[in-house]
Motif scaffolding. Sequence first.
Motif, PDB file in Angstrom:
ATOM      1  N   PHE A   1     -88.644 -60.198 -46.539  1.00  0.00           N
ATOM      2  CA  PHE A   1     -90.021 -59.993 -47.008  1.00  0.00           C
ATOM      3  C   PHE A   1     -90.696 -58.876 -46.212  1.00  0.00           C
ATOM      4  N   HIS A   2     -90.399 -58.811 -44.931  1.00  0.00           N
ATOM      5  CA  HIS A   2     -90.921 -57.748 -44.085  1.00  0.00           C
ATOM      6  C   HIS A   2     -90.489 -56.373 -44.619  1.00  0.00           C
ATOM      7  N   GLU A   3     -89.213 -56.234 -44.932  1.00  0.00           N
ATOM      8  CA  GLU A   3     -88.710 -54.946 -45.426  1.00  0.00           C
ATOM      9  C   GLU A   3     -89.246 -54.631 -46.815  1.00  0.00           C
ATOM     10  N   VAL A   4     -89.412 -55.651 -47.652  1.00  0.00           N
ATOM     11  CA  VAL A   4     -89.994 -55.420 -48.979  1.00  0.00           C
ATOM     12  C   VAL A   4     -91.412 -54.884 -48.848  1.00  0.00           C
ATOM     13  N   GLY A   5     -92.161 -55.379 -47.867  1.00  0.00           N
ATOM     14  CA  GLY A   5     -93.514 -54.873 -47.644  1.00  0.00           C
ATOM     15  C   GLY A   5     -93.506 -53.385 -47.315  1.00  0.00           C
ATOM     16  N   HIS A   6     -92.575 -52.960 -46.479  1.00  0.00           N
ATOM     17  CA  HIS A   6     -92.456 -51.532 -46.164  1.00  0.00           C
ATOM     18  C   HIS A   6     -92.173 -50.709 -47.422  1.00  0.00           C
ATOM     19  N   PHE A   7     -91.206 -51.155 -48.221  1.00  0.00           N
ATOM     20  CA  PHE A   7     -90.800 -50.380 -49.388  1.00  0.00           C
ATOM     21  C   PHE A   7     -91.908 -50.351 -50.444  1.00  0.00           C
ATOM     22  N   LEU A   8     -92.640 -51.443 -50.609  1.00  0.00           N
ATOM     23  CA  LEU A   8     -93.733 -51.447 -51.585  1.00  0.00           C
ATOM     24  C   LEU A   8     -94.861 -50.507 -51.170  1.00  0.00           C
ATOM     25  N   ALA A   9     -95.107 -50.389 -49.886  1.00  0.00           N
ATOM     26  CA  ALA A   9     -96.145 -49.465 -49.420  1.00  0.00           C
ATOM     27  C   ALA A   9     -95.676 -48.021 -49.468  1.00  0.00           C
ATOM     28  N   ALA A  10     -94.376 -47.793 -49.305  1.00  0.00           N
ATOM     29  CA  ALA A  10     -93.854 -46.422 -49.291  1.00  0.00           C
ATOM     30  C   ALA A  10     -93.663 -45.861 -50.690  1.00  0.00           C
ATOM     31  N   PHE A  11     -93.407 -46.717 -51.671  1.00  0.00           N
ATOM     32  CA  PHE A  11     -93.083 -46.220 -53.016  1.00  0.00           C
ATOM     33  C   PHE A  11     -94.207 -45.406 -53.648  1.00  0.00           C
ATOM     34  N   PRO A  12     -95.458 -45.893 -53.684  1.00  0.00           N
ATOM     35  CA  PRO A  12     -96.509 -45.055 -54.306  1.00  0.00           C
ATOM     36  C   PRO A  12     -96.796 -43.769 -53.547  1.00  0.00           C
ATOM     37  N   LYS A  13     -96.452 -43.704 -52.266  1.00  0.00           N
ATOM     38  CA  LYS A  13     -96.660 -42.485 -51.479  1.00  0.00           C
ATOM     39  C   LYS A  13     -95.473 -41.531 -51.575  1.00  0.00           C
ATOM     40  N   GLN A  14     -94.427 -41.935 -52.330  1.00  0.00           N
ATOM     41  CA  GLN A  14     -93.214 -41.137 -52.489  1.00  0.00           C
ATOM     42  C   GLN A  14     -92.539 -40.849 -51.147  1.00  0.00           C
ATOM     43  N   VAL A  15     -92.563 -41.848 -50.293  1.00  0.00           N
ATOM     44  CA  VAL A  15     -91.900 -41.768 -48.996  1.00  0.00           C
ATOM     45  C   VAL A  15     -90.603 -42.562 -49.074  1.00  0.00           C
ATOM     46  N   LYS A  16     -89.498 -41.934 -48.684  1.00  0.00           N
ATOM     47  CA  LYS A  16     -88.199 -42.581 -48.729  1.00  0.00           C
ATOM     48  C   LYS A  16     -87.918 -43.270 -47.397  1.00  0.00           C
ATOM     49  N   LEU A  17     -87.329 -44.462 -47.485  1.00  0.00           N
ATOM     50  CA  LEU A  17     -86.964 -45.229 -46.299  1.00  0.00           C
ATOM     51  C   LEU A  17     -85.464 -45.452 -46.273  1.00  0.00           C
ATOM     52  N   SER A  18     -84.931 -45.591 -45.086  1.00  0.00           N
ATOM     53  CA  SER A  18     -83.502 -45.856 -44.949  1.00  0.00           C
ATOM     54  C   SER A  18     -83.220 -47.325 -45.202  1.00  0.00           C
ATOM     55  N   ILE A  19     -81.957 -47.655 -45.333  1.00  0.00           N
ATOM     56  CA  ILE A  19     -81.553 -49.048 -45.427  1.00  0.00           C
ATOM     57  C   ILE A  19     -81.864 -49.717 -44.089  1.00  0.00           C
ATOM     58  N   PRO A  20     -82.363 -50.955 -44.095  1.00  0.00           N
ATOM     59  CA  PRO A  20     -82.696 -51.607 -42.821  1.00  0.00           C
ATOM     60  C   PRO A  20     -81.445 -51.996 -42.038  1.00  0.00           C
ATOM     61  N   PHE A  21     -81.515 -51.809 -40.726  1.00  0.00           N
ATOM     62  CA  PHE A  21     -80.443 -52.211 -39.818  1.00  0.00           C
ATOM     63  C   PHE A  21     -80.934 -53.436 -39.046  1.00  0.00           C
ATOM     64  N   PHE A  22     -80.547 -54.627 -39.493  1.00  0.00           N
ATOM     65  CA  PHE A  22     -80.985 -55.867 -38.858  1.00  0.00           C
ATOM     66  C   PHE A  22     -80.267 -56.047 -37.522  1.00  0.00           C
ATOM     67  N   ILE A  23     -81.036 -56.473 -36.525  1.00  0.00           N
ATOM     68  CA  ILE A  23     -80.501 -56.670 -35.181  1.00  0.00           C
ATOM     69  C   ILE A  23     -80.464 -58.175 -34.893  1.00  0.00           C
ATOM     70  N   PRO A  24     -79.271 -58.775 -34.763  1.00  0.00           N
ATOM     71  CA  PRO A  24     -79.187 -60.228 -34.542  1.00  0.00           C
ATOM     72  C   PRO A  24     -79.680 -60.633 -33.161  1.00  0.00           C
ATOM     73  N   ASN A  25     -80.163 -61.860 -33.084  1.00  0.00           N
ATOM     74  CA  ASN A  25     -80.625 -62.423 -31.817  1.00  0.00           C
ATOM     75  C   ASN A  25     -80.447 -63.930 -31.885  1.00  0.00           C
ATOM     76  N   ILE A  26     -79.819 -64.519 -30.875  1.00  0.00           N
ATOM     77  CA  ILE A  26     -79.487 -65.939 -30.940  1.00  0.00           C
ATOM     78  C   ILE A  26     -80.698 -66.825 -30.683  1.00  0.00           C
ATOM     79  N   THR A  27     -81.766 -66.289 -30.100  1.00  0.00           N
ATOM     80  CA  THR A  27     -82.943 -67.112 -29.786  1.00  0.00           C
ATOM     81  C   THR A  27     -83.891 -67.213 -30.970  1.00  0.00           C
TER      82      THR A  27
END
Length: 556
Positions: free
Chosen positions: A318-344
């Motif tokens: 949902f966090h990444e979808v928020g970025h893409f929805l805000a970037a789309f009308p501004k015609q700003v391209k975003l990279s694929i997200p690189f998720f960083i795992p964390n055991i905590t």
Amino acid sequence: MGTLTSCSFMPLNSEFRRAFRERIQCHKLTRLRGTSCFFSRARVPKWGKSKLPNFDSLRSFATKNDNSDGDKDNSNHVGAAGEESGGDDSKSNVTTTMAEEERGFTSEKSTPPSTSHRSSLSSLGPAYNTFQVDSFKLIELLGPEKVDPADVKLIKDKLFGYSTFWVTKEEPFGDLGEGILFIGNLRGKREDVFAKLQNQLVEVTGDKYNLFMVEEPNADSPDPRGGPRVSFGLLRKEVSEPGPTTLWQYVIALLLFLLTIGSSVELGIASQINRLPPEVVKYFTDPDAVEAPDMELLFPFVDSALPLAYGVLGVLLFHEVGHFLAAFPKQVKLSIPFFIPNITLGSFGAITQFKSILPDRSTQVDISLAGPFAGAVLSFSMFAVGLLLSSNPDTTGDLVQVPSLLFQGSLLLGLISRATLGYAAMHAATVPIHPLVIAGWCGLTIQAFNMLPVGCLDGGRAVQGAFGKNALVGFGLTTYTLLGLGVLGGPLSLPWGLYVLLCQRAPEKPCLNDVTEVGTWRKALVAIAIFLVVLTLVPVGDELAEELGIGLVTAF
């Protein structure tokens, strides 16, 4: 292509470096004009013999003629230059010809320098015996693509002037000085002038360059029209625009996402610690435990861990979808997200890069805030629903027992939990809560960490867009200090600080329009977000927790 001579680099004093930079610039100019270039006495610094012995014997090699008279012709050039400087041979000027430039790199058939030239160069030391300008050419070829000087002249003639921007000075621009920064006086409203210059740039040079409007570095005074003085930077598009996502990056992103799924499932299993086999709990909690238990004992708990894992993964997506929805009308391209795992927490979040240049700072703030806002809305919804279910007696079978000290990890979330569950439930060794509380808690903590005002995190980008790059430096130093002292995030501060230093420490690159302010309400929104981040990440001390009734601090 001719062979390149070997070159040994040694530390040079600043005057020596400046002279050779001027010599390289001279070669560039002569390539355009087709004429020889001479350094006058005013341009060549006067070195004393104590600083650089025998520098008066330094000569460049003229290879204009491939006959035996080449050395003689070259000597005539040098002699003419010496006469112009008053006949003082000890202060003779460095002379260069165009034959070497016309043929490119020095060929093997070129006339070698005379013996007298070799002996004079050898007096400078063995490091400079075979020193030629071809080595500097190689360095330029290996560096980034620079702005064409012919285009610079065309842009100055066609774009700038009395009605737009009067250029008074030029400086290097970009990370490696591969661009041109035009410094001068603005002759109109900055936004209107910038839009006009951008349109004219495309008409004059085509789709070759990007024009940036930035604050003038080291300006003595603000603009008389209000706001800071502006300058215009010019960079080639292949240098200034981010490259496309490669196949290997897609593969790495997929592997990291699979690892994040595993760490989220591990978090769901760890939340059932009160039901796990004792030998498994002892192995992960007792530092003296050596023998590893049979991990197949954890398989029955995977199914019950999936809801919590789904919640954490849902927040991340949902966090990444928020970025893409805000970037789309501004015609700003975003990279694929690189998720960083964390055991905590299940994950540190994701690294998402801008794949196009941002048009202005308002766009930077909007896109940066959209992701954490979307993730925080979903996380808080799960957290609130989970607290309500935890206080419902009918859902006793679905609850898990967690240590009450967990609620001391966040001042804001601990107070909300205390207000919902009551003093009696919170003031105990363990607290029965619904798994949605854990998912919401982890989600809100992830959003808060990503909104820290440092580096290239969402918070750092938002602060840079709202208050400028200088403000980000101050916020960043404060954030690093608080993380180092454990004031923010408690036990998670060290791993998160290392993650930022390794992956997200560099600030975002400037926008095309990096001067226009974002407005009061955006600044206020960023300030409120940073305040909520602090409340979320500040842990509760034992004395304050005892007074507020958050967790069982003193055993009775």
